[in-house]
Scaffold this motif. Structure first.
Motif, PDB file in Angstrom:
ATOM      1  N   GLY A   1      33.874  38.449  51.574  1.00 61.29           N
ATOM      2  CA  GLY A   1      34.815  38.968  50.788  1.00 61.29           C
ATOM      3  C   GLY A   1      34.276  38.687  49.226  1.00 61.29           C
ATOM      4  N   LEU A   2      33.930  37.321  48.930  1.00 60.46           N
ATOM      5  CA  LEU A   2      33.443  37.126  47.755  1.00 60.46           C
ATOM      6  C   LEU A   2      32.052  37.856  47.068  1.00 60.46           C
ATOM      7  CD1 LEU A   2      33.894  33.500  47.783  1.00 60.46           C
ATOM      8  CD2 LEU A   2      34.982  35.031  46.297  1.00 60.46           C
ATOM      9  N   LEU A   3      30.901  38.151  48.338  1.00 60.59           N
ATOM     10  CA  LEU A   3      29.944  38.645  47.923  1.00 60.59           C
ATOM     11  C   LEU A   3      30.454  40.463  47.559  1.00 60.59           C
ATOM     12  CD1 LEU A   3      27.029  39.294  47.936  1.00 60.59           C
ATOM     13  CD2 LEU A   3      27.030  39.749  50.089  1.00 60.59           C
ATOM     14  N   GLY A   4      31.395  40.972  48.127  1.00 62.01           N
ATOM     15  CA  GLY A   4      31.968  42.155  48.065  1.00 62.01           C
ATOM     16  C   GLY A   4      32.358  42.329  46.739  1.00 62.01           C
ATOM     17  N   MET A   5      33.141  41.260  46.035  1.00 59.65           N
ATOM     18  CA  MET A   5      33.619  41.225  44.971  1.00 59.65           C
ATOM     19  C   MET A   5      32.741  41.186  43.753  1.00 59.65           C
ATOM     20  SD  MET A   5      37.045  38.423  45.649  1.00 59.65           S
ATOM     21  CE  MET A   5      37.033  38.085  43.781  1.00 59.65           C
ATOM     22  N   LEU A   6      31.692  40.315  44.071  1.00 60.58           N
ATOM     23  CA  LEU A   6      30.496  40.286  43.254  1.00 60.58           C
ATOM     24  C   LEU A   6      29.872  41.744  42.978  1.00 60.58           C
ATOM     25  CD1 LEU A   6      28.890  36.739  43.770  1.00 60.58           C
ATOM     26  CD2 LEU A   6      29.942  37.582  41.658  1.00 60.58           C
ATOM     27  N   LEU A   7      29.548  42.373  44.125  1.00 62.11           N
ATOM     28  CA  LEU A   7      28.977  43.540  43.899  1.00 62.11           C
ATOM     29  C   LEU A   7      29.796  44.933  43.600  1.00 62.11           C
ATOM     30  CD1 LEU A   7      27.013  43.592  47.453  1.00 62.11           C
ATOM     31  CD2 LEU A   7      26.117  43.104  45.116  1.00 62.11           C
TER      32      LEU A   7
END
Length: 81
Positions: A35-41
């Motif tokens: 989820g955090l990776l998705g937020m960054l991307l």
């Protein structure tokens, strides 16, 4: 005060989405990290889309402006001085 209210609103939306998907909150570590990776991307998707719509080079823009935010690795320069 506005950033706090925006963060609270987004948190409420994500919490509702978690509930609809049947995911516990706090999410298991793997789900939370993805989820955090998705937020960054996702944060970088808007500037990249703007570049693409302007017909400008997306790869160079990614390397200069986005890659360090996503990877945490500062961009390298070709100039050794």
């Amino acid at each position: 005060m506005k950033p706090y209210l925006v963060a609270l609103g987004i948190g409420l939306l994500v919490g509702a989405l978690y509930s609809l998907l049947g995911t516990r909150s706090p999410a298991p570590p793997a789900i939370a990290l993805l989820g955090l990776l998705g937020m960054l991307l996702g944060e970088q998707a808007v500037p990249l889309a703007r570049q693409a719509l302007k017909g400008q080079e997306v790869i160079a823009f990614w390397k200069a402006n986005c890659a360090a935010r996503v990877t945490g690795v500062p961009p390298t320069t070709d100039d050794p001085s």
